[in-house]
Design a protein around this motif. Structure first.
Motif, PDB file in Angstrom:
ATOM      1  N   ASN A  99     -32.658  45.819 -59.744  1.00  0.00           N
ATOM      2  CA  ASN A  99     -33.396  46.500 -58.681  1.00  0.00           C
ATOM      3  C   ASN A  99     -33.457  45.698 -57.391  1.00  0.00           C
ATOM      4  OD1 ASN A  99     -33.796  48.643 -60.359  1.00  0.00           O
ATOM      5  ND2 ASN A  99     -35.979  48.295 -60.696  1.00  0.00           N
ATOM      6  N   ALA A 100     -33.467  44.381 -57.490  1.00  0.00           N
ATOM      7  CA  ALA A 100     -33.486  43.579 -56.266  1.00  0.00           C
ATOM      8  C   ALA A 100     -32.221  43.808 -55.446  1.00  0.00           C
ATOM      9  CB  ALA A 100     -33.648  42.100 -56.606  1.00  0.00           C
ATOM     10  N   VAL A 101     -31.064  43.872 -56.104  1.00  0.00           N
ATOM     11  CA  VAL A 101     -29.811  44.139 -55.400  1.00  0.00           C
ATOM     12  C   VAL A 101     -29.819  45.564 -54.836  1.00  0.00           C
ATOM     13  CG1 VAL A 101     -27.321  44.402 -55.667  1.00  0.00           C
ATOM     14  CG2 VAL A 101     -28.489  42.461 -56.720  1.00  0.00           C
ATOM     15  N   SER A 102     -30.321  46.511 -55.621  1.00  0.00           N
ATOM     16  CA  SER A 102     -30.395  47.893 -55.130  1.00  0.00           C
ATOM     17  C   SER A 102     -31.280  48.013 -53.900  1.00  0.00           C
ATOM     18  CB  SER A 102     -30.929  48.810 -56.236  1.00  0.00           C
ATOM     19  OG  SER A 102     -30.014  48.909 -57.311  1.00  0.00           O
ATOM     20  N   SER A 103     -32.276  47.138 -53.776  1.00  0.00           N
ATOM     21  CA  SER A 103     -33.188  47.209 -52.625  1.00  0.00           C
ATOM     22  C   SER A 103     -32.476  46.879 -51.321  1.00  0.00           C
ATOM     23  CB  SER A 103     -34.381  46.274 -52.831  1.00  0.00           C
ATOM     24  OG  SER A 103     -34.012  44.911 -52.702  1.00  0.00           O
ATOM     25  N   SER A 104     -31.251  46.327 -51.371  1.00  0.00           N
ATOM     26  CA  SER A 104     -30.475  46.091 -50.153  1.00  0.00           C
ATOM     27  C   SER A 104     -30.337  47.360 -49.330  1.00  0.00           C
ATOM     28  CB  SER A 104     -29.078  45.568 -50.496  1.00  0.00           C
ATOM     29  OG  SER A 104     -29.125  44.370 -51.219  1.00  0.00           O
ATOM     30  N   ALA A 105     -30.261  48.501 -50.006  1.00  0.00           N
ATOM     31  CA  ALA A 105     -30.064  49.767 -49.311  1.00  0.00           C
ATOM     32  C   ALA A 105     -31.247  50.129 -48.424  1.00  0.00           C
ATOM     33  CB  ALA A 105     -29.813  50.875 -50.332  1.00  0.00           C
ATOM     34  N   HIS A 106     -32.439  49.610 -48.728  1.00  0.00           N
ATOM     35  CA  HIS A 106     -33.643  50.010 -48.005  1.00  0.00           C
ATOM     36  C   HIS A 106     -34.307  48.865 -47.242  1.00  0.00           C
ATOM     37  CE1 HIS A 106     -33.033  53.615 -50.278  1.00  0.00           C
ATOM     38  NE2 HIS A 106     -33.159  52.959 -51.410  1.00  0.00           N
ATOM     39  N   LEU A 107     -34.052  47.633 -47.639  1.00  0.00           N
ATOM     40  CA  LEU A 107     -34.606  46.482 -46.928  1.00  0.00           C
ATOM     41  C   LEU A 107     -33.536  45.691 -46.189  1.00  0.00           C
ATOM     42  CD1 LEU A 107     -37.100  45.164 -49.630  1.00  0.00           C
ATOM     43  CD2 LEU A 107     -37.581  46.622 -47.687  1.00  0.00           C
ATOM     44  N   GLY A 108     -32.279  46.013 -46.429  1.00  0.00           N
ATOM     45  CA  GLY A 108     -31.186  45.314 -45.783  1.00  0.00           C
ATOM     46  C   GLY A 108     -30.533  44.296 -46.694  1.00  0.00           C
ATOM     47  N   VAL A 109     -29.336  43.893 -46.332  1.00  0.00           N
ATOM     48  CA  VAL A 109     -28.562  42.948 -47.132  1.00  0.00           C
ATOM     49  C   VAL A 109     -29.334  41.652 -47.353  1.00  0.00           C
ATOM     50  CG1 VAL A 109     -26.506  41.468 -47.054  1.00  0.00           C
ATOM     51  CG2 VAL A 109     -26.316  43.901 -46.496  1.00  0.00           C
ATOM     52  N   HIS A 110     -29.998  41.162 -46.320  1.00  0.00           N
ATOM     53  CA  HIS A 110     -30.810  39.958 -46.459  1.00  0.00           C
ATOM     54  C   HIS A 110     -32.221  40.281 -46.949  1.00  0.00           C
ATOM     55  CE1 HIS A 110     -28.031  37.914 -43.276  1.00  0.00           C
ATOM     56  NE2 HIS A 110     -27.560  37.775 -44.509  1.00  0.00           N
ATOM     57  N   GLY A 111     -32.725  41.451 -46.600  1.00  0.00           N
ATOM     58  CA  GLY A 111     -34.076  41.835 -47.003  1.00  0.00           C
ATOM     59  C   GLY A 111     -34.250  41.967 -48.503  1.00  0.00           C
ATOM     60  N   ARG A 112     -33.148  42.050 -49.230  1.00  0.00           N
ATOM     61  CA  ARG A 112     -33.240  42.164 -50.687  1.00  0.00           C
ATOM     62  C   ARG A 112     -33.863  40.922 -51.317  1.00  0.00           C
ATOM     63  NH1 ARG A 112     -29.033  39.994 -54.514  1.00  0.00           N
ATOM     64  NH2 ARG A 112     -31.028  39.183 -55.088  1.00  0.00           N
ATOM     65  N   VAL A 113     -33.935  39.799 -50.601  1.00  0.00           N
ATOM     66  CA  VAL A 113     -34.539  38.592 -51.162  1.00  0.00           C
ATOM     67  C   VAL A 113     -36.027  38.786 -51.406  1.00  0.00           C
ATOM     68  CG1 VAL A 113     -32.833  37.062 -50.123  1.00  0.00           C
ATOM     69  CG2 VAL A 113     -34.969  37.539 -48.897  1.00  0.00           C
ATOM     70  N   VAL A 114     -36.639  39.786 -50.760  1.00  0.00           N
ATOM     71  CA  VAL A 114     -38.047  40.093 -51.027  1.00  0.00           C
ATOM     72  C   VAL A 114     -38.226  40.449 -52.496  1.00  0.00           C
ATOM     73  CG1 VAL A 114     -39.910  41.738 -50.578  1.00  0.00           C
ATOM     74  CG2 VAL A 114     -38.581  40.811 -48.678  1.00  0.00           C
ATOM     75  N   GLY A 115     -37.348  41.307 -53.017  1.00  0.00           N
ATOM     76  CA  GLY A 115     -37.423  41.681 -54.425  1.00  0.00           C
ATOM     77  C   GLY A 115     -37.216  40.493 -55.347  1.00  0.00           C
ATOM     78  N   SER A 116     -36.289  39.595 -54.969  1.00  0.00           N
ATOM     79  CA  SER A 116     -36.041  38.402 -55.770  1.00  0.00           C
ATOM     80  C   SER A 116     -37.275  37.504 -55.803  1.00  0.00           C
ATOM     81  CB  SER A 116     -34.851  37.624 -55.208  1.00  0.00           C
ATOM     82  OG  SER A 116     -33.695  38.424 -55.164  1.00  0.00           O
ATOM     83  N   PHE A 117     -37.924  37.337 -54.658  1.00  0.00           N
ATOM     84  CA  PHE A 117     -39.106  36.486 -54.575  1.00  0.00           C
ATOM     85  C   PHE A 117     -40.256  37.083 -55.379  1.00  0.00           C
ATOM     86  CE2 PHE A 117     -43.009  35.221 -52.197  1.00  0.00           C
ATOM     87  CZ  PHE A 117     -42.964  33.865 -52.490  1.00  0.00           C
ATOM     88  N   LEU A 118     -40.471  38.393 -55.257  1.00  0.00           N
ATOM     89  CA  LEU A 118     -41.546  39.047 -56.000  1.00  0.00           C
ATOM     90  C   LEU A 118     -41.299  38.973 -57.503  1.00  0.00           C
ATOM     91  CD1 LEU A 118     -42.112  42.209 -53.779  1.00  0.00           C
ATOM     92  CD2 LEU A 118     -43.637  40.245 -54.001  1.00  0.00           C
ATOM     93  N   SER A 119     -40.051  39.163 -57.925  1.00  0.00           N
ATOM     94  CA  SER A 119     -39.747  39.091 -59.349  1.00  0.00           C
ATOM     95  C   SER A 119     -39.957  37.687 -59.879  1.00  0.00           C
ATOM     96  CB  SER A 119     -38.311  39.562 -59.621  1.00  0.00           C
ATOM     97  OG  SER A 119     -37.361  38.654 -59.072  1.00  0.00           O
ATOM     98  N   LEU A 120     -39.662  36.670 -59.068  1.00  0.00           N
ATOM     99  CA  LEU A 120     -39.885  35.293 -59.497  1.00  0.00           C
ATOM    100  C   LEU A 120     -41.373  35.033 -59.732  1.00  0.00           C
ATOM    101  CD1 LEU A 120     -38.963  32.363 -59.981  1.00  0.00           C
ATOM    102  CD2 LEU A 120     -39.204  31.982 -57.515  1.00  0.00           C
ATOM    103  N   LEU A 121     -42.212  35.418 -58.770  1.00  0.00           N
ATOM    104  CA  LEU A 121     -43.652  35.199 -58.919  1.00  0.00           C
ATOM    105  C   LEU A 121     -44.217  35.985 -60.101  1.00  0.00           C
ATOM    106  CD1 LEU A 121     -44.831  35.288 -55.188  1.00  0.00           C
ATOM    107  CD2 LEU A 121     -44.357  33.298 -56.627  1.00  0.00           C
ATOM    108  N   THR A 122     -43.764  37.233 -60.262  1.00  0.00           N
ATOM    109  CA  THR A 122     -44.236  38.047 -61.385  1.00  0.00           C
ATOM    110  C   THR A 122     -43.821  37.442 -62.705  1.00  0.00           C
ATOM    111  OG1 THR A 122     -44.049  40.028 -59.998  1.00  0.00           O
ATOM    112  CG2 THR A 122     -44.234  40.367 -62.370  1.00  0.00           C
ATOM    113  N   ALA A 123     -42.571  36.982 -62.783  1.00  0.00           N
ATOM    114  CA  ALA A 123     -42.085  36.381 -64.023  1.00  0.00           C
ATOM    115  C   ALA A 123     -42.881  35.137 -64.382  1.00  0.00           C
ATOM    116  CB  ALA A 123     -40.598  36.038 -63.888  1.00  0.00           C
ATOM    117  N   ILE A 124     -43.145  34.278 -63.399  1.00  0.00           N
ATOM    118  CA  ILE A 124     -43.911  33.056 -63.676  1.00  0.00           C
ATOM    119  C   ILE A 124     -45.311  33.409 -64.157  1.00  0.00           C
ATOM    120  CG2 ILE A 124     -44.989  31.064 -62.587  1.00  0.00           C
ATOM    121  CD1 ILE A 124     -42.517  30.785 -60.846  1.00  0.00           C
ATOM    122  N   ALA A 125     -45.952  34.389 -63.507  1.00  0.00           N
ATOM    123  CA  ALA A 125     -47.313  34.759 -63.878  1.00  0.00           C
ATOM    124  C   ALA A 125     -47.382  35.297 -65.300  1.00  0.00           C
ATOM    125  CB  ALA A 125     -47.862  35.788 -62.886  1.00  0.00           C
TER     126      ALA A 125
END
Length: 533
Positions: A99-125
Motif C-alpha cells: 500500500n505504501a507504493v500504491s500511495s505514490s498515485a495520490h501522494l506523489g513518487v516521493h510522497g509515498r514515504v509517508v506511508g512507509s514512515f507510518l507503517s514503521l511507527l505502527t509496526a514498532i508500536a
C-alpha cells in the motif's frame, strides 16, 4: 531411445515454506499470485487473535465502564474500524505491490514515504505491545507452573525468544508467515474457548463499573469521554492494519472479485471480537477479585489474569502467549521490512527486514528496561492510528476518483530511482494529497483526549470527548475532494475512463527517465485488468 528431459516446474507452483521470499515491493508476477481471500482473512485475523488484543480489550474496564457499556464500546470500535480498514485490501491485488507504493498515485513518487514512515511507527508500536504482553504472560505462567523467578533475566529471555522467532519467520517471508498464521488462527481460537470455560464460574455480566446511579456528578460527567476513549483504543487495532493489508493481498490475483477481498478484510476484524471480549470479560473479573491490577495509574492486565486463573489454565496461557506473540509480531514486522527495502534500494528485502527487526528489538528492550514506557505504548499506538487514518482516507478516495485505474510502472519510479511518469506531479510530490493528510492528522492529534493518558492542546474543547478520529476523517475527505476540484490533477493519471468526483486538466506528463526507463516519450502502457466488481 534417448532419455526424456526433466519436466519444467509450473510457474504457478507455490514455493516451499523454507524457501526465502525473493519478491520485494516490485509488482508480483501474475503467475506467482496464488493467494486467496481466505489467506488474507487468516493473516489479518491471526495477527489480531492474540494476547495483545486482549490487553486492548481490557481498556473499557480500566476506563471505569461496566461490562455492558464496555461491550458496546468494543462493538462500536471493532465495526467502525473494520469498515474503515476493509477498502484498503483492494490495492494489493490491483497493483501487485504494497500500500505504501500504491500511495505514490495520490501522494506523489516521493510522497509515498509517508506511508512507509507510518507503517514503521505502527509496526514498532504493535510489535512492542505483542512482545511485552506475551513475554509477561509467558514468564508469569512459568512462575506459577514451575516456580520460575520473575526477574529481569527471565523477562529478557522471554522477550528475546519472541523477537527472535518473529524475525526468523519474517526473513523467510510471505509463505512461512501464512503457514504460522494458519496454525495460529485455529490454535489461538481453541485456547480462547478453553479460557471461556476456565473463567465461566467467576464471570458476572452485571459488573457495574464506576458510572453508576449513585456516582457523583463529576464522575458521571466523565462517562462519554471514557466511552469514546475506550472505543477509539479498540478501533486502533483494526485501523492499524491499514498500511499492511497490501503486503499480503498483493499475492491475490487481480481478477479476484473485489467484494471477496473487501469482505475477507472486514470479516477478519469482526472475528477479533473473540479476543476483545475475552479481555473485556476477564478484566471485569479482575476488577472484582483483584482490583489492584486494574488501577488506571498502574494497570497490569497480564498479572491480574494470572492472579485469577485456575491452576490448570496456566499452561494454556503460556501457549496463547507464544502463539499470539508470533502471529502479531510477524504481521507487524514483515511489511515494514518489505517496504524499507524500497526506501533504501541497496538493501534486499531480507537485509531491510533484519535492519528494521533489530531496531525494533532494541526499542523493545530500551523501552521496557531503560525508559519504562510500557504503559504509554497504547497511547502512542492510538496517536499513530490518528495520523494513519487520514492517509487511508486519501488512498480510498483516490481509488474512487481514479475508478481503480493505476499505472504499475509509474508506481515503481521511486523504487527504481527514476524520475517522471504519471505520478511525478510537482518534483515527486502531490501536494493535494499531502496537504489533506498532514492538516487532518495534525488536527486529529490536537483534539486527542485519552482519559488519564494524553490530552492534546485542543482536547478539552468538546467537553472532554475525544473527537480526534471523526474530525480527522471528515477533514481529510472534505479537504482532499475540495483540492481535487479547485486544483485539478493531470488527465493522464486517471486512465481511459476519466475522473470521478474530480476535475482534470490537460497538462503534459514528464516521461520516465533513469535506469531501465522506456526508450520513448509516449505514455506508459495501461495496467493489467483490475479487480472485478
Amino acid at each position: 531411445m534417448s532419455p526424456q528431459p526433466e519436466p519444467v516446474p509450473s510457474p504457478t507452483t507455490p514455493p516451499s515454506l523454507t524457501e526465502v521470499e525473493t519478491h520485494g515491493v516490485d509488482r508480483i508476477p501474475d503467475a506467482d499470485r496464488t493467494a486467496t481471500p481466505l489467506d488474507l482473512f487468516r493473516l489479518a485475523f491471526g495477527g489480531a487473535n492474540t494476547f495483545s488484543t486482549c490487553v486492548l480489550g481490557a481498556f473499557p474496564i480500566l476506563f471505569g465502564l461496566s461490562f455492558w457499556q464496555g461491550l458496546a464500546a468494543t462493538l462500536l470500535g471493532v465495526v467502525v474500524g473494520a469498515l474503515i480498514l476493509c477498502p484498503m485490501a483492494v490495492f494489493g491485488p490491483v497493483n501487485g505491490t504494497n500500500n505504501a507504493v500504491s500511495s505514490s498515485a495520490h501522494l506523489g513518487v516521493h510522497g509515498r514515504v509517508v506511508g512507509s514512515f507510518l507503517s514503521l511507527l505502527t509496526a514498532i508500536a504493535f510489535f512492542s505491545i505483542s512482545v511485552w504482553s506475551s513475554g509477561d504472560a509467558l514468564v508469569g505462567g512459568a512462575h506459577r507452573l514451575f516456580g520460575l523467578e520473575r526477574s529481569t533475566p527471565s523477562y529478557v529471555i522471554a522477550y528475546a525468544l519472541f523477537a527472535g522467532l518473529v524475525l526468523a519467520v519474517c526473513v523467510y517471508g510471505f509463505r512461512f508467515m501464512l503457514f504460522v498464521n494458519k496454525v495460529a488462527v485455529t490454535s489461538a481460537t481453541a485456547l480462547f474457548l478453553v479460557g471461556a470455560i476456565a473463567f465461566a464460574g467467576d464471570f458476572d455480566p452485571s459488573y457495574a463499573g464506576v458510572f453508576t446511579d449513585s456516582a457523583d456528578a463529576a464522575t458521571r460527567s466523565l462517562f462519554w469521554p471514557s466511552f469514546i476513549g475506550a472505543a477509539l483504543i479498540v478501533l486502533s487495532n483494526p485501523v492499524s492494519f491499514g498500511a499492511f493489508l497490501g503486503d499480503w493481498s498483493r499475492y491475490i490475483p487481480a481478477s479476484t472479485p473485489r467484494r471477496r477481498v473487501i469482505g475477507a478484510a472486514f470479516l477478519s476484524q469482526i472475528a477479533t471480537l473473540l479476543p476483545f471480549v475475552f479481555g473485556l470479560a476477564t478484566a471485569s473479573i479482575i476488577a472484582t477479585k483483584a482490583p489492584e491490577y486494574v488501577d488506571p495509574a498502574a494497570p497490569d492486565f497480564v498479572g491480574g489474569l494470572l492472579a485469577i486463573s485456575p491452576g490448570w489454565f496456566f499452561l494454556p496461557v503460556c501457549l496463547l502467549a507464544l502463539i499470539g506473540g508470533m502471529s502479531t509480531g510477524t504481521t507487524a514486522l514483515y511489511g515494514t521490512g518489505l517496504d524499507f527495502s524500497s526506501v533504501f534500494p541497496r538493501l534486499s528485502r531480507v537485509q531491510a527486514t533484519l535492519l528494521v527487526g533489530a531496531s525494533s528489538i532494541a526499542f523493545i528492550f530500551v523501552g521496557r528496561f531503560g525508559l519504562d514506557i510500557v504503559r504509554s505504548i497504547s497511547t502512542f499506538a492510538t496517536v499513530i492510528v490518528t495520523c494513519t487514518t487520514p492517509w487511508m482516507v486519501v488512498m480510498m478516495l483516490g481509488f474512487h476518483t481514479r475508478r481503480g485505474w493505476y499505472d504499475p510502472d509509474a508506481l515503481q519510479v521511486f523504487n527504481r530511482r527514476q524520475r517522471g511518469g504519471r505520478y511525478w506531479f510537482a518534483h515527486g510530490w502531490n501536494w493535494r494529497g499531502m496537504t489533506a493528510w498532514w492538516v487532518s492528522a495534525l488536527l486529529g492529534v490536537l483534539f486527542t483526549n485519552i482519559p488519564g493518558q494524553f490530552v492534546g492542546p485542543l482536547g478539552d474543547l468538546a467537553n472532554g470527548v475525544d473527537i480526534s478520529l471523526p474530525l480527522a476523517l471528515v477533514v481529510a475527505a472534505v479537504l482532499f475532494l475540495t483540492l481535487l476540484r479547485l486544483f485539478p490533477e493531470p488527465r493522464a493519471v486517471y486512465g481511459p475512463e476519466g475522473a470521478r468526483l474530480a476535475r482534470t486538466v490537460d497538462t503534459p506528463v514528464l516521461p520516465i527517465t533513469g535506469p531501465d526507463a522506456p526508450q520513448n516519450d509516449a505514455p506508459l502502457s495501461d495496467p493489467p485488468t483490475t479487480l472485478r466488481a
